[in-house]
Design a protein around this motif. Structure first.
Motif, mmCIF file in Angstrom:
data_model
loop_
_atom_site.group_PDB
_atom_site.id
_atom_site.type_symbol
_atom_site.label_atom_id
_atom_site.label_comp_id
_atom_site.label_asym_id
_atom_site.label_seq_id
_atom_site.Cartn_x
_atom_site.Cartn_y
_atom_site.Cartn_z
ATOM 1 N N ARG A 18 54.768 -5.633 -1.631
ATOM 2 C CA ARG A 18 55.603 -6.102 -2.754
ATOM 3 C C ARG A 18 56.327 -7.397 -2.379
ATOM 4 O O ARG A 18 56.355 -8.348 -3.154
ATOM 5 C CB ARG A 18 56.598 -5.002 -3.132
ATOM 6 N N GLU A 19 56.912 -7.446 -1.187
ATOM 7 C CA GLU A 19 57.616 -8.652 -0.735
ATOM 8 C C GLU A 19 56.657 -9.832 -0.602
ATOM 9 O O GLU A 19 57.008 -10.962 -0.948
ATOM 10 C CB GLU A 19 58.306 -8.389 0.613
ATOM 11 N N THR A 20 55.450 -9.567 -0.106
ATOM 12 C CA THR A 20 54.459 -10.640 0.040
ATOM 13 C C THR A 20 54.061 -11.190 -1.324
ATOM 14 O O THR A 20 53.974 -12.411 -1.503
ATOM 15 C CB THR A 20 53.210 -10.125 0.797
ATOM 16 N N ILE A 21 53.820 -10.306 -2.271
ATOM 17 C CA ILE A 21 53.465 -10.754 -3.620
ATOM 18 C C ILE A 21 54.591 -11.615 -4.195
ATOM 19 O O ILE A 21 54.340 -12.704 -4.723
ATOM 20 C CB ILE A 21 53.153 -9.555 -4.551
ATOM 21 N N ARG A 22 55.819 -11.155 -4.063
ATOM 22 C CA ARG A 22 56.954 -11.930 -4.593
ATOM 23 C C ARG A 22 57.079 -13.278 -3.885
ATOM 24 O O ARG A 22 57.254 -14.311 -4.522
ATOM 25 C CB ARG A 22 58.262 -11.145 -4.457
ATOM 26 N N ARG A 23 56.996 -13.268 -2.556
ATOM 27 C CA ARG A 23 57.142 -14.510 -1.792
ATOM 28 C C ARG A 23 56.073 -15.530 -2.195
ATOM 29 O O ARG A 23 56.368 -16.699 -2.435
ATOM 30 C CB ARG A 23 57.058 -14.214 -0.290
ATOM 31 N N GLU A 24 54.823 -15.072 -2.315
ATOM 32 C CA GLU A 24 53.742 -15.985 -2.692
ATOM 33 C C GLU A 24 53.894 -16.447 -4.139
ATOM 34 O O GLU A 24 53.610 -17.609 -4.464
ATOM 35 C CB GLU A 24 52.378 -15.327 -2.468
ATOM 36 N N ALA A 25 54.343 -15.567 -4.992
ATOM 37 C CA ALA A 25 54.584 -15.965 -6.386
ATOM 38 C C ALA A 25 55.652 -17.050 -6.451
ATOM 39 O O ALA A 25 55.467 -18.070 -7.134
ATOM 40 C CB ALA A 25 55.004 -14.750 -7.218
ATOM 41 N N ARG A 27 56.522 -19.147 -4.143
ATOM 42 C CA ARG A 27 55.981 -20.380 -3.566
ATOM 43 C C ARG A 27 55.118 -21.109 -4.598
ATOM 44 O O ARG A 27 55.245 -22.321 -4.804
ATOM 45 C CB ARG A 27 55.164 -20.049 -2.310
ATOM 46 N N LEU A 28 54.269 -20.352 -5.287
ATOM 47 C CA LEU A 28 53.397 -20.961 -6.300
ATOM 48 C C LEU A 28 54.189 -21.444 -7.518
ATOM 49 O O LEU A 28 53.890 -22.507 -8.073
ATOM 50 C CB LEU A 28 52.304 -19.975 -6.723
ATOM 51 N N PHE A 29 55.187 -20.685 -7.934
ATOM 52 C CA PHE A 29 56.021 -21.126 -9.063
ATOM 53 C C PHE A 29 56.696 -22.452 -8.727
ATOM 54 O O PHE A 29 56.770 -23.353 -9.565
ATOM 55 C CB PHE A 29 57.097 -20.090 -9.395
ATOM 56 N N GLU A 30 57.213 -22.550 -7.502
ATOM 57 C CA GLU A 30 57.894 -23.782 -7.094
ATOM 58 C C GLU A 30 56.924 -24.950 -6.980
ATOM 59 O O GLU A 30 57.255 -26.081 -7.327
ATOM 60 C CB GLU A 30 58.631 -23.562 -5.770
ATOM 61 N N ALA A 31 55.693 -24.686 -6.519
ATOM 62 C CA ALA A 31 54.710 -25.758 -6.332
ATOM 63 C C ALA A 31 54.053 -26.185 -7.646
ATOM 64 O O ALA A 31 53.861 -27.383 -7.893
ATOM 65 C CB ALA A 31 53.633 -25.307 -5.341
ATOM 66 N N ASN A 32 53.719 -25.203 -8.497
ATOM 67 C CA ASN A 32 52.925 -25.493 -9.700
ATOM 68 C C ASN A 32 53.688 -25.345 -11.004
ATOM 69 O O ASN A 32 53.174 -25.699 -12.056
ATOM 70 C CB ASN A 32 51.712 -24.552 -9.763
ATOM 71 N N GLY A 33 54.877 -24.752 -10.947
ATOM 72 C CA GLY A 33 55.603 -24.404 -12.165
ATOM 73 C C GLY A 33 55.234 -23.002 -12.596
ATOM 74 O O GLY A 33 54.098 -22.545 -12.387
ATOM 75 N N TYR A 34 56.181 -22.309 -13.184
ATOM 76 C CA TYR A 34 55.950 -20.926 -13.610
ATOM 77 C C TYR A 34 54.804 -20.817 -14.611
ATOM 78 O O TYR A 34 53.888 -20.010 -14.430
ATOM 79 C CB TYR A 34 57.243 -20.332 -14.189
ATOM 80 N N GLN A 41 46.059 -16.322 -9.229
ATOM 81 C CA GLN A 41 46.462 -17.199 -8.124
ATOM 82 C C GLN A 41 47.456 -16.499 -7.199
ATOM 83 O O GLN A 41 47.366 -16.624 -5.975
ATOM 84 C CB GLN A 41 47.091 -18.489 -8.673
ATOM 85 N N ILE A 42 48.397 -15.782 -7.794
ATOM 86 C CA ILE A 42 49.390 -15.053 -6.989
ATOM 87 C C ILE A 42 48.693 -13.993 -6.146
ATOM 88 O O ILE A 42 48.945 -13.870 -4.937
ATOM 89 C CB ILE A 42 50.467 -14.405 -7.888
ATOM 90 N N LEU A 110 67.309 -13.955 -3.792
ATOM 91 C CA LEU A 110 67.984 -15.145 -4.315
ATOM 92 C C LEU A 110 67.020 -16.074 -5.030
ATOM 93 O O LEU A 110 67.352 -16.634 -6.089
ATOM 94 C CB LEU A 110 68.712 -15.883 -3.185
ATOM 95 N N ARG A 111 65.810 -16.229 -4.490
ATOM 96 C CA ARG A 111 64.813 -17.074 -5.161
ATOM 97 C C ARG A 111 64.452 -16.474 -6.515
ATOM 98 O O ARG A 111 64.347 -17.192 -7.514
ATOM 99 C CB ARG A 111 63.567 -17.225 -4.296
ATOM 100 N N GLY A 112 64.244 -15.172 -6.549
ATOM 101 C CA GLY A 112 63.902 -14.507 -7.808
ATOM 102 C C GLY A 112 65.002 -14.634 -8.834
ATOM 103 O O GLY A 112 64.747 -14.923 -10.006
#
Length: 195
Positions: A18-25, A27-34, A41-42, A110-112
């Motif tokens: 669960r933490e890995t999925i959130r962390r990668e999500a 990262r991708l949201f920040e790089a590509n936009g939500y 991709q996530i 905090l990121r979420g």
């Protein structure tokens, strides 16, 4: 997340996934936009299948909500010393729960939260999150304020607590100073004694 009960291997693995999925999500949201990030991709970045993603999160926007924090906050609220007024007890519960997080858990939380308030697609989810929190706080107030027997009154009081969270979290979704300061203002201005 805390030392109350050691988790078994299976539960630890689930938490890590669960933490890995959130962390990668994030990262991708920040790089590509939500809006430009897909579930596929996530899942690929987290090295899980889309089907596994949906076992942990019913939709992409649910990655932003950290529902894992609600039970320990409510439990800490219920078990705070009985002489603590409800607002002090809630402030204590939030502070102690966040203090018990590991650095990666805290960073994900905090990121979420930061994204949750900035992503328009998450606004409806945010509303349902706060409605659920009102219900849980209201139920916990049965223990904290035994003299308040009326369910409607407890719900109103819970709504006041969540109202502070709403008012201070928009734009500054951190569990520290803004929430503590908001609760202190409410404590100073509101008497939760018997009617």
């Amino acid at each position: 997340m805390d030392a109350r009960e050691p988790l078994g291997l299976r539960e630890r693995k689930k938490l890590r996934t669960r933490e890995t999925i959130r962390r990668e999500a994030f990262r991708l949201f920040e790089a590509n936009g939500y809006p430009n990030t897909t579930v596929e991709q996530i899942a690929d970045a987290a090295e899980v299948s889309p089907r596994t993603f949906f076992r942990y999160f019913p939709a992409k926007e649910h990655v932003l909500i950290d529902d894992d924090l609600i039970p320990p906050i409510i439990e800490a609220f219920r078990s705070a010393p009985p002489e603590m007024p409800p607002l002090t007890a809630y402030r204590h519960a939030v502070t102690s729960t966040f203090a018990a997080l590991s650095p990666p858990e805290r960073e994900n939380a905090l990121r979420g939260q930061s994204m949750m308030y900035s992503v328009p697609e998450a606004q409806g989810l945010l509303y349902s999150h706060y409605v659920r929190l009102i219900r849980l706080i209201s139920e916990a107030l049965i223990d904290r304020l035994p003299h308040v027997r009326d369910a409607f009154e407890r719900r109103v009081l819970a709504g006041v607590i969540v109202g502070v969270l709403l008012s201070v979290s928009d734009g500054t979704p951190l569990p520290g100073d803004p929430i503590a300061a908001g609760m202190e203002i409410l404590e100073a201005r509101l008497n939760l004694g018997p009617l």
